[in-house]
Design an enzyme around this catalytic site. Structure first.
Site, PDB file in Angstrom:
ATOM      1  CB  CYS A  77      -0.499  -0.293   0.822  1.00  0.00           C
ATOM      2  SG  CYS A  77      -2.305   0.962   1.021  1.00  0.00           S
ATOM      3  CG  HIS A  81      -3.411  -3.448   3.544  1.00  0.00           C
ATOM      4  ND1 HIS A  81      -2.752  -2.796   4.796  1.00  0.00           N
ATOM      5  CD2 HIS A  81      -3.798  -2.521   3.253  1.00  0.00           C
ATOM      6  CE1 HIS A  81      -1.851  -1.488   4.326  1.00  0.00           C
ATOM      7  NE2 HIS A  81      -3.459  -1.010   3.364  1.00  0.00           N
ATOM      8  CD  GLU A 136      -0.499  -5.413   5.685  1.00  0.00           C
ATOM      9  OE1 GLU A 136      -0.506  -6.210   4.873  1.00  0.00           O
ATOM     10  OE2 GLU A 136      -0.899  -4.644   6.397  1.00  0.00           O
TER      11      GLU A 136
HETATM   12  N1  GLN Z   1      -3.444   6.084   0.814  1.00  0.00           N
HETATM   13  C1  GLN Z   1      -2.522   5.906   1.266  1.00  0.00           C
HETATM   14  C2  GLN Z   1      -1.441   7.009   1.102  1.00  0.00           C
HETATM   15  O1  GLN Z   1      -1.369   6.998  -0.196  1.00  0.00           O
HETATM   16  C3  GLN Z   1      -2.580   4.197   1.698  1.00  0.00           C
HETATM   17  C4  GLN Z   1      -3.124   3.622   2.098  1.00  0.00           C
HETATM   18  C5  GLN Z   1      -2.279   2.725   3.154  1.00  0.00           C
HETATM   19  O2  GLN Z   1      -1.332   2.856   3.335  1.00  0.00           O
HETATM   20  N2  GLN Z   1      -3.822   1.510   3.317  1.00  0.00           N
HETATM   21  O3  GLN Z   1      -0.445   7.257   1.398  1.00  0.00           O
END
Ligand code: GLN
Length: 190
Positions: free
Chosen positions: A78, A173, A175
């Site tokens: 992410c 994610h 995890e």
């Molecule tokens: N929206 C976040 C970003 O752009 C990432 C979200 C996440 O890591 N769950 O940094």
């Protein structure tokens, strides 16, 4: 082996549990010197603008970049995916956040729109396995790859997992899913 998890902000403890469940020792990374004692590194989700700033103020930024370019396996989930990219879309340009720039890909932050900010999808991931439970939370997407970067999974048109040699990135994610196949796949690089 010792597996580092960048511990400045975000979903750290869930990665820690997965690493431990796979028989390895998780190590929270908060300072650059600690990067010399690990075999692989995970960059968790969180807020990429905040993580980027904290990486710089702790001195981790330059050292992670150096380690990643030198072949250390790094897995970004992410926000971690955003940081691994060489190029960011409009939102990244607007916030002027610094990217590590290790993977030949362009990312778009919060790519799935407001109504789908968080959702789950079962996706096939090349090399990892089929029907992986993917949890997306305000997730980024890869808009394009070039050079050595290879897409591994797609959700519609969006690339949501990619790999470049020692580097791995997912929009979602793993995890949080209880499915350890991606962590296993990643740690096999070390
Ligand atoms: N929206 C976040 C970003 O752009 C990432 C979200 C996440 O890591 N769950 O940094």
């Amino acid at each position: 082996m010792r597996v580092g998890i960048v511990g400045v902000q975000g979903a750290v403890s869930e990665h820690e549990e997965m690493v431990r469940a796979l028989g390895h020792k998780p190590v929270w990374i908060t300072r650059p010197g600690a990067l010399d004692d690990i075999s692989a590194l995970i960059m968790p989700g969180g807020e990429s603008t905040t993580i980027s700033r904290l990486l710089e103020s702790t001195g981790l930024f330059a050292k992670i970049r150096e380690k990643g370019a030198g072949g250390m396996p790094i897995f970004g989930t992410c926000a971690g995916m955003v940081l691994l990219a060489k190029k960011g879309g409009a939102q990244v340009r607007k916030t002027q956040q610094k990217l590590l720039g290790l993977m030949d890909m362009e990312v778009s932050r919060n790519a799935f729109g407001r109504q789908r900010e968080s959702f789950e999808a079962s996706l096939d991931i090349e090399g990892v396995g089929n029907r992986f439970p993917c949890i997306f939370i305000r997730a980024p997407a890869v808009m394009g790859t070039w050079g050595g970067c290879r897409p591994l999974a797609r959700f519609g048109k969006a690339i949501v997992a990619a790999e470049q040699g020692n580097l791995l990135a997912t929009s979602f994610h793993p995890e949080l899913s209880g499915d350890m196949r991606i962590h296993e796949y990643f740690l096999a690089k070390a």
